[in-house]
Design an enzyme around this catalytic site. Structure first.
Site, PDB file in Angstrom:
ATOM      1  N   ALA A 143       0.940  -1.084  -0.162  1.00  0.00           N
ATOM      2  CA  ALA A 143      -0.030  -0.117   0.306  1.00  0.00           C
ATOM      3  C   ALA A 143       0.808   1.294   0.002  1.00  0.00           C
ATOM      4  CB  ALA A 143      -0.928  -0.160   1.126  1.00  0.00           C
ATOM      5  N   THR A 144       2.023   1.331   0.727  1.00  0.00           N
ATOM      6  CA  THR A 144       2.805   2.267   0.489  1.00  0.00           C
ATOM      7  C   THR A 144       3.306   2.708  -0.817  1.00  0.00           C
ATOM      8  OG1 THR A 144       3.774   2.002   2.982  1.00  0.00           O
ATOM      9  CG2 THR A 144       5.049   3.243   1.446  1.00  0.00           C
ATOM     10  N   GLN A 146      -7.045  -0.645   5.164  1.00  0.00           N
ATOM     11  CA  GLN A 146      -7.882  -1.257   6.337  1.00  0.00           C
ATOM     12  C   GLN A 146      -9.307  -1.589   6.005  1.00  0.00           C
ATOM     13  OE1 GLN A 146      -6.215  -2.283   8.956  1.00  0.00           O
ATOM     14  NE2 GLN A 146      -4.128  -1.143   8.706  1.00  0.00           N
ATOM     15  N   SER A 187      -2.816  -3.566   0.347  1.00  0.00           N
ATOM     16  CA  SER A 187      -1.692  -4.464   0.877  1.00  0.00           C
ATOM     17  C   SER A 187      -2.111  -5.930   1.110  1.00  0.00           C
ATOM     18  CB  SER A 187      -0.639  -4.198   1.856  1.00  0.00           C
ATOM     19  OG  SER A 187       0.088  -3.371   1.753  1.00  0.00           O
ATOM     20  N   GLY A 188      -1.358  -6.739   0.221  1.00  0.00           N
ATOM     21  CA  GLY A 188      -1.835  -8.127   0.451  1.00  0.00           C
ATOM     22  C   GLY A 188      -1.624  -8.762   2.036  1.00  0.00           C
ATOM     23  N   HIS A 189      -0.798  -8.337   2.637  1.00  0.00           N
ATOM     24  CA  HIS A 189      -0.502  -8.868   4.124  1.00  0.00           C
ATOM     25  C   HIS A 189      -1.259  -8.448   5.282  1.00  0.00           C
ATOM     26  CE1 HIS A 189       1.133  -5.212   6.177  1.00  0.00           C
ATOM     27  NE2 HIS A 189       1.495  -4.871   5.017  1.00  0.00           N
ATOM     28  N   THR A 227      10.269  -7.334 -13.511  1.00  0.00           N
ATOM     29  CA  THR A 227       9.978  -8.690 -13.814  1.00  0.00           C
ATOM     30  C   THR A 227       8.714  -9.070 -12.798  1.00  0.00           C
ATOM     31  OG1 THR A 227      11.960  -9.732 -14.097  1.00  0.00           O
ATOM     32  CG2 THR A 227      10.458 -11.433 -13.625  1.00  0.00           C
ATOM     33  N   CYS A 287       3.200   1.576  11.664  1.00  0.00           N
ATOM     34  CA  CYS A 287       4.204   2.621  10.976  1.00  0.00           C
ATOM     35  C   CYS A 287       4.769   3.882  11.517  1.00  0.00           C
ATOM     36  CB  CYS A 287       3.597   2.770   9.651  1.00  0.00           C
ATOM     37  SG  CYS A 287       2.848   1.464   9.029  1.00  0.00           S
TER      38      CYS A 287
HETATM   39  N1  PMP Z   1      -2.414   2.797   4.630  1.00  0.00           N
HETATM   40  C1  PMP Z   1      -3.082   2.124   5.683  1.00  0.00           C
HETATM   41  C2  PMP Z   1      -4.484   2.501   6.050  1.00  0.00           C
HETATM   42  C3  PMP Z   1      -2.426   1.200   6.625  1.00  0.00           C
HETATM   43  O1  PMP Z   1      -2.872   0.761   7.530  1.00  0.00           O
HETATM   44  C4  PMP Z   1      -1.090   0.837   6.181  1.00  0.00           C
HETATM   45  C5  PMP Z   1      -0.323  -0.336   6.935  1.00  0.00           C
HETATM   46  N2  PMP Z   1      -0.392  -0.021   8.362  1.00  0.00           N
HETATM   47  C6  PMP Z   1      -0.415   1.275   5.022  1.00  0.00           C
HETATM   48  C7  PMP Z   1      -1.403   2.220   4.181  1.00  0.00           C
HETATM   49  C8  PMP Z   1       0.951   0.829   4.530  1.00  0.00           C
HETATM   50  O2  PMP Z   1       1.041  -0.328   4.267  1.00  0.00           O
HETATM   51  P1  PMP Z   1       2.006  -1.277   3.758  1.00  0.00           P
HETATM   52  O3  PMP Z   1       3.043  -1.108   5.149  1.00  0.00           O
HETATM   53  O4  PMP Z   1       1.758  -2.592   3.623  1.00  0.00           O
HETATM   54  O5  PMP Z   1       2.847  -0.464   2.715  1.00  0.00           O
END
Ligand code: PMP
Length: 377
Positions: A69-70, A179, A197-199, A235, A321
């Protein structure tokens, strides 16, 4: 172990991991290669991508795989600004965004873009009148997260989109859905771009999605060779893509049932803790139940988290984060520095059991009373 930090990251689901392993072993070809191993990989890639775009009811060409997502947020904000700079230099974001959005905004300010921060009401809902007032003919982008990561505030994206487009039909609307996906229903057609994000959905770490409607144009942020998508050259990470498609399918199954279960666990925690002196539950009528933010007056969040760890219980602070003690979201909602100063985040999953919550509550109270008595002398 009792894990209650699902909003920071989730354990990868066994089926998803199996897929990852199988694809890694059996599909060694680079999907850009012309030989049969490459074609085999490319075919699998195409079918995984089609599955994902079908799930979200968008075109395959509208999906870009990123590292998370970042990166998707970077692509959305920087790509829009650099690709549309001749139309204007004004951006609007909410006061409930993830730190990654604010960091990108700080960078964009250095590049001549102007940022406005739209107000919210005391439930965390975007102040529609303020949004209307902030919109200008030069507003090229509005970015508002679907669900806030600290307090779980869920925004009505469709309504927000209508307001934005009525004021300026050229303004691009992005939503960070990190989220929201897998917790509540989302519709990509409510926005022009989205990120996740996948995780966070029991998928692998290291992959994310960036959705961009074919109606809009943005500039690339990365340059390199690409046959599939010019926004993310290089890739293709085939095992990550295929296992992500499985994770998305699983995460979106039985959403209502899973949400109702999580809500019962959330209510149980709130009912047991709400009347304890020095505890404030930071929950409004538009918070989703998966994210529960609590103020522990006078107690440092990290002290509390490490004390709970002694019981093999894992919870979070504001967001994984951010190391800042002040919760910007609690501040934006309650405008109370004392309340925003020492907050913890409990994030609950459909995998959480009632027994885990009972054990958590027992340990929580033991730790809390011990630390509370210490600070109140
Ligand atoms: N956006 C939101 C709303 C998040 O909660 C997070 C992860 N805490 C992120 C972005 C960033 O995701 P990632 O660390 O997987 O890049």
């Amino acid at each position: 172990m009792i894990y209650l930090d699902y909003s920071a990251t989730t354990p990868v689901s066994y089926d998803v991991l199996e897929t990852y392993n199988t694809v890694t072993k059996d599909f060694i070809g680079n999907s850009n290669s012309l030989h049969s191993l490459g074609v085999k990989s490319k075919t699998l890639y195409n079918s995984a991508k089609k599955q994902i775009s079908d799930i979200f009811n968008v075109l395959e060409s509208e999906i870009t795989f990123t590292s998370g997502a970042t990166e998707s947020n970077n692509l959305a904000l920087i790509g829009t600004c650099f690709g549309n700079a001749r139309k204007g230099n004004h951006i609007i974001v909410s006061k409930l965004e993830h730190p990654s959005i604010y960091k990108i905004c700080d960078y964009l300010k250095t590049q001549g873009f102007e940022i406005s921060y739209v107000n919210n009401d005391q439930d965390g809902l975007i102040d529609f009148e303020d949004l209307k007032k902030l919109m200008r003919p030069t507003t090229i982008l509005v970015s508002i997260c679907a669900v806030n990561s600290e307090v779980g505030i869920r925004q009505p994206l469709k309504m927000i989109r209508q307001i934005i487009k009525k004021e300026n039909e050229n303004t691009i609307f992005h939503s960070d859905m990190t989220q929201a996906i897998g917790k509540v229903a989302v519709n990509f057609h409510d926005v022009d771009m989205s990120s996740f994000s996948g995780h966070k959905i029991y998928g692998p770490k290291g992959i994310g999605v960036f959705y961009k409607s074919s109606r809009i144009n943005i500039a690339p942020v990365l340059y390199g060779s690409s046959k599939d998508n010019s926004l993310h050259p290089g890739t293709i990470a085939l095992p990550l893509v295929v296992s992500l498609s499985k994770a998305i399918r699983l995460a979106l199954m039985d959403l209502d049932k899973k949400e109702n279960f999580v809500r019962r666990l959330n209510d149980k925690i709130c009912n047991e803790l709400k009347d304890i002196e020095g505890i404030k539950i930071n929950k409004t009528k538009i918070s989703i139940p998966h994210i529960l933010n609590i103020t522990l007056e006078g107690i440092r969040p990290e002290t509390f988290i490490h004390a709970l760890e002694e019981y093999d219980i894992y919870i979070g602070t504001n967001t994984a984060c951010s190391n800042k003690e002040l919760s910007t979201s609690v501040m934006a909602i309650y405008n109370d520095k004392k309340r925003a100063l020492s907050t913890i985040r409990i994030s609950i999953s459909h995998l959480t059991t009632t027994d885990e919550i009972n054990k958590f509550l027992n340990s929580f109270k033991l730790v809390y009373y011990k630390l509370h008595n210490l600070v109140s002398g």
